[in-house]
Design a protein around this motif. Structure first.
Motif, PDB file in Angstrom:
ATOM      1  N   MET A   6       0.141 -10.945 -31.984  1.00 12.32           N
ATOM      2  CA  MET A   6       0.324 -10.877 -30.540  1.00 12.32           C
ATOM      3  C   MET A   6       1.487  -9.944 -30.217  1.00 12.32           C
ATOM      4  SD  MET A   6      -0.076 -14.862 -29.374  1.00 12.32           S
ATOM      5  CE  MET A   6      -1.492 -15.846 -29.862  1.00 12.32           C
ATOM      6  N   GLY A   7       1.214  -8.888 -29.470  1.00 13.37           N
ATOM      7  CA  GLY A   7       2.258  -7.947 -29.096  1.00 13.37           C
ATOM      8  C   GLY A   7       1.755  -6.997 -28.030  1.00 13.37           C
ATOM      9  N   THR A   8       2.673  -6.315 -27.373  1.00 12.85           N
ATOM     10  CA  THR A   8       2.290  -5.438 -26.269  1.00 12.85           C
ATOM     11  C   THR A   8       2.926  -4.041 -26.324  1.00 12.85           C
ATOM     12  OG1 THR A   8       1.849  -7.338 -24.827  1.00 12.85           O
ATOM     13  CG2 THR A   8       2.237  -5.224 -23.742  1.00 12.85           C
ATOM     14  N   PRO A   9       4.268  -3.911 -26.418  1.00 16.30           N
ATOM     15  CA  PRO A   9       4.871  -2.576 -26.306  1.00 16.30           C
ATOM     16  C   PRO A   9       4.951  -1.836 -27.642  1.00 16.30           C
ATOM     17  CG  PRO A   9       6.590  -4.220 -26.417  1.00 16.30           C
ATOM     18  CD  PRO A   9       5.281  -4.970 -26.467  1.00 16.30           C
ATOM     19  N   ASP A  10       5.501  -0.635 -27.582  1.00 11.17           N
ATOM     20  CA  ASP A  10       5.682   0.200 -28.776  1.00 11.17           C
ATOM     21  C   ASP A  10       6.484  -0.509 -29.856  1.00 11.17           C
ATOM     22  OD1 ASP A  10       4.342   2.659 -28.054  1.00 11.17           O
ATOM     23  OD2 ASP A  10       5.936   3.015 -26.607  1.00 11.17           O
ATOM     24  N   PHE A  11       7.462  -1.304 -29.448  1.00  6.54           N
ATOM     25  CA  PHE A  11       8.314  -2.005 -30.407  1.00  6.54           C
ATOM     26  C   PHE A  11       7.502  -2.817 -31.421  1.00  6.54           C
ATOM     27  CE2 PHE A  11      10.647  -5.864 -31.625  1.00  6.54           C
ATOM     28  CZ  PHE A  11      11.748  -5.291 -32.263  1.00  6.54           C
ATOM     29  N   ALA A  12       6.348  -3.327 -31.004  1.00  8.35           N
ATOM     30  CA  ALA A  12       5.546  -4.195 -31.863  1.00  8.35           C
ATOM     31  C   ALA A  12       4.677  -3.428 -32.860  1.00  8.35           C
ATOM     32  CB  ALA A  12       4.660  -5.091 -30.992  1.00  8.35           C
ATOM     33  N   ILE A  13       4.491  -2.142 -32.653  1.00  8.57           N
ATOM     34  CA  ILE A  13       3.526  -1.379 -33.454  1.00  8.57           C
ATOM     35  C   ILE A  13       3.873  -1.308 -34.943  1.00  8.57           C
ATOM     36  CG2 ILE A  13       2.579   0.939 -33.821  1.00  8.57           C
ATOM     37  CD1 ILE A  13       2.345   1.209 -30.806  1.00  8.57           C
ATOM     38  N   PRO A  14       5.124  -1.031 -35.348  1.00 10.12           N
ATOM     39  CA  PRO A  14       5.407  -0.997 -36.786  1.00 10.12           C
ATOM     40  C   PRO A  14       5.075  -2.301 -37.512  1.00 10.12           C
ATOM     41  CG  PRO A  14       7.174   0.073 -35.592  1.00 10.12           C
ATOM     42  CD  PRO A  14       6.289  -0.571 -34.558  1.00 10.12           C
ATOM     43  N   PRO A  46       0.433  -0.113 -25.501  1.00  3.48           N
ATOM     44  CA  PRO A  46       0.484   0.604 -26.776  1.00  3.48           C
ATOM     45  C   PRO A  46      -0.125  -0.152 -27.950  1.00  3.48           C
ATOM     46  CG  PRO A  46       2.546   0.883 -25.596  1.00  3.48           C
ATOM     47  CD  PRO A  46       1.745  -0.116 -24.813  1.00  3.48           C
ATOM     48  N   VAL A  47       0.081  -1.462 -28.004  1.00  3.06           N
ATOM     49  CA  VAL A  47      -0.464  -2.244 -29.124  1.00  3.06           C
ATOM     50  C   VAL A  47      -1.986  -2.235 -29.115  1.00  3.06           C
ATOM     51  CG1 VAL A  47      -0.773  -4.625 -29.945  1.00  3.06           C
ATOM     52  CG2 VAL A  47       1.525  -3.706 -29.605  1.00  3.06           C
ATOM     53  N   LYS A  48      -2.581  -2.282 -27.942  1.00  2.00           N
ATOM     54  CA  LYS A  48      -4.036  -2.215 -27.864  1.00  2.00           C
ATOM     55  C   LYS A  48      -4.543  -0.891 -28.421  1.00  2.00           C
ATOM     56  CE  LYS A  48      -7.925  -2.078 -24.619  1.00  2.00           C
ATOM     57  NZ  LYS A  48      -8.342  -2.140 -23.193  1.00  2.00           N
ATOM     58  N   GLU A  49      -3.901   0.198 -28.029  1.00  2.00           N
ATOM     59  CA  GLU A  49      -4.313   1.516 -28.517  1.00  2.00           C
ATOM     60  C   GLU A  49      -4.215   1.592 -30.037  1.00  2.00           C
ATOM     61  OE1 GLU A  49      -3.443   4.797 -25.189  1.00  2.00           O
ATOM     62  OE2 GLU A  49      -1.619   3.888 -25.968  1.00  2.00           O
ATOM     63  N   GLU A  50      -3.135   1.038 -30.593  1.00  2.00           N
ATOM     64  CA  GLU A  50      -2.953   1.079 -32.040  1.00  2.00           C
ATOM     65  C   GLU A  50      -3.993   0.205 -32.742  1.00  2.00           C
ATOM     66  OE1 GLU A  50      -1.454   2.264 -35.636  1.00  2.00           O
ATOM     67  OE2 GLU A  50      -1.023   3.040 -33.629  1.00  2.00           O
ATOM     68  N   PHE A  81       0.194 -17.026 -36.829  1.00  2.00           N
ATOM     69  CA  PHE A  81       0.299 -16.146 -35.670  1.00  2.00           C
ATOM     70  C   PHE A  81       1.624 -15.396 -35.802  1.00  2.00           C
ATOM     71  CE2 PHE A  81      -2.282 -18.850 -32.372  1.00  2.00           C
ATOM     72  CZ  PHE A  81      -3.419 -18.705 -33.160  1.00  2.00           C
ATOM     73  N   VAL A  82       1.595 -14.082 -35.647  1.00  2.00           N
ATOM     74  CA  VAL A  82       2.820 -13.278 -35.619  1.00  2.00           C
ATOM     75  C   VAL A  82       2.955 -12.694 -34.217  1.00  2.00           C
ATOM     76  CG1 VAL A  82       4.039 -11.279 -36.535  1.00  2.00           C
ATOM     77  CG2 VAL A  82       2.703 -12.734 -38.084  1.00  2.00           C
ATOM     78  N   VAL A  83       4.065 -13.003 -33.559  1.00  2.00           N
ATOM     79  CA  VAL A  83       4.285 -12.618 -32.168  1.00  2.00           C
ATOM     80  C   VAL A  83       5.469 -11.653 -32.091  1.00  2.00           C
ATOM     81  CG1 VAL A  83       4.744 -13.457 -29.834  1.00  2.00           C
ATOM     82  CG2 VAL A  83       3.424 -14.869 -31.436  1.00  2.00           C
ATOM     83  N   VAL A  84       5.253 -10.495 -31.472  1.00  2.00           N
ATOM     84  CA  VAL A  84       6.314  -9.488 -31.319  1.00  2.00           C
ATOM     85  C   VAL A  84       6.275  -8.944 -29.898  1.00  2.00           C
ATOM     86  CG1 VAL A  84       7.373  -7.408 -32.254  1.00  2.00           C
ATOM     87  CG2 VAL A  84       5.917  -8.809 -33.728  1.00  2.00           C
ATOM     88  N   ALA A  85       7.206  -9.387 -29.066  1.00  2.00           N
ATOM     89  CA  ALA A  85       7.307  -8.874 -27.693  1.00  2.00           C
ATOM     90  C   ALA A  85       5.954  -8.921 -26.978  1.00  2.00           C
ATOM     91  CB  ALA A  85       7.861  -7.447 -27.698  1.00  2.00           C
ATOM     92  N   TYR A  86       5.308 -10.066 -27.037  1.00  2.00           N
ATOM     93  CA  TYR A  86       3.986 -10.192 -26.428  1.00  2.00           C
ATOM     94  C   TYR A  86       4.055 -10.220 -24.910  1.00  2.00           C
ATOM     95  CZ  TYR A  86      -0.323 -12.515 -24.895  1.00  2.00           C
ATOM     96  OH  TYR A  86      -1.472 -12.856 -24.229  1.00  2.00           O
ATOM     97  N   GLY A  87       4.943 -11.051 -24.362  1.00  2.00           N
ATOM     98  CA  GLY A  87       5.119 -11.051 -22.914  1.00  2.00           C
ATOM     99  C   GLY A  87       4.567 -12.250 -22.186  1.00  2.00           C
TER     100      GLY A  87
END
Length: 306
Positions: A6-14, A46-50, A81-87
């Motif tokens: 679970m994540g949303t912004p660029d920060f979560a992509i790596p 961004p996470v969706k695109e990735e 579940f791994v959550v990174v800046a999901y929102g």
């Protein structure tokens, strides 16, 4: 290891990329597409695109805690579940779905800077170091037990630079977490709740520069808002965004906000000295270095910025 990410912004992509390399990411959950820009074009996070690039199914519920969402998540039968800046805040029912844990990659050294804006606030509040915590999620806000932490010196990083460094660190730590989990050596430690601090959301009121503060405090604000927002001051009736500045030694007693020098540079009085502006922006114009800006614009000496 079957994982829901679970994540949303660029920060979560790596972290998503790392998990995709070393485990089975069965589903990516991200916020809904939002209208952005002057044309209000509907854009994916961004996470969706990735996730689409990686060939992973994407789920974008308006409410992660709805019955439909819970049914979807239950059907995955994930281990973690791994959550990174999901929102979105996860309900107790959602937190209990994975077989093992619901893990959060949080961009601060918990218990310091719990909440929504730990990267910006670490810089704005003058912290010397930041870092990443791998935390077991519970109903409280970033209050769960911590498995791993790693720190780094902030030095003169702006918000974007610190975000990139912490994003990379988060990916490294999640890999270490999963390796230790596989070995059976993971240990969670309760946070010292008496030391908790909160990273308040960045709002419009955060942007405003108070020139009566020290030069260090003002420079921290500028770096903490660069490049996403811009620290702001009012010159006459115009809002100016300041993105870069440095300390300027000065012992005069002019009122804070007074323009001390406007000749090829912009020196502004602060509560204990002065700052020299390097990059700024005015409405309708691009961000510019101060020398280029002053070729076509002018600041009146002794005028005060508000």
């Amino acid at each position: 290891m079957k994982i829901v990410f679970m994540g949303t912004p660029d920060f979560a992509i790596p972290t998503l990329e790392k998990l995709n390399e070393i485990s089975d990411v069965s589903l990516v959950v991200s916020q809904v597409d939002k209208k952005k820009g002057r044309g209000k074009k509907l854009l994916p996070p961004p996470v969706k695109e990735e996730a689409i690039k990686l060939g992973i199914e994407v789920f974008q519920p308006e409410n992660i805690n709805s019955p439909t969402s819970i049914e979807k998540l239950n059907n995955i039968q994930a281990d973690i579940f791994v959550v990174v800046a999901y929102g979105q805040i996860l309900s107790k029912e959602v937190l209990q779905i994975p077989k093992l844990y619901c893990i959060n990659v949080h961009a601060s050294l918990l218990p310091y800077l719990r909440g929504a804006a730990p990267i910006n606030r670490a810089i704005i509040d003058g912290f010397e170091e930041s870092g990443v915590s791998i935390m077991k999620m519970e109903e409280g806000l970033d209050s769960g037990d911590v498995a791993l932490q790693k720190s780094l010196a902030i030095k003169d990083k702006n918000a974007h630079e610190l975000e990139n460094a912490l994003a990379k660190m988060g990916a490294e730590l999640i890999e270490e977490f999963l390796i230790n989990l596989d070995k059976g050596t993971i240990q969670f430690k309760e946070q010292d709740h008496s030391k908790m601090t909160y990273a308040k959301k960045i709002t419009k009121s955060t942007f405003n520069i108070d020139f009566s503060k020290t030069s260090e405090e003002i420079l921290n604000l500028i770096r903490g808002l660069d490049p996403y927002y811009g620290a702001r001051a009012k010159y006459k009736d115009e809002i100016i965004k300041i993105f870069k500045a440095y300390n300027y030694d000065y012992l005069g007693r002019e009122e804070p906000g007074t323009i001390l020098d406007n000749n090829k540079k912009l020196i502004i009085k602060t509560g204990d000295g002065a700052i020299s502006v390097e990059e700024l922006q005015i409405p309708g114009k691009k961000r510019m270095d101060i020398k280029s800006f002053l070729l076509g614009h002018n600041f009146d000496k002794n005028e005060r910025l508000g």
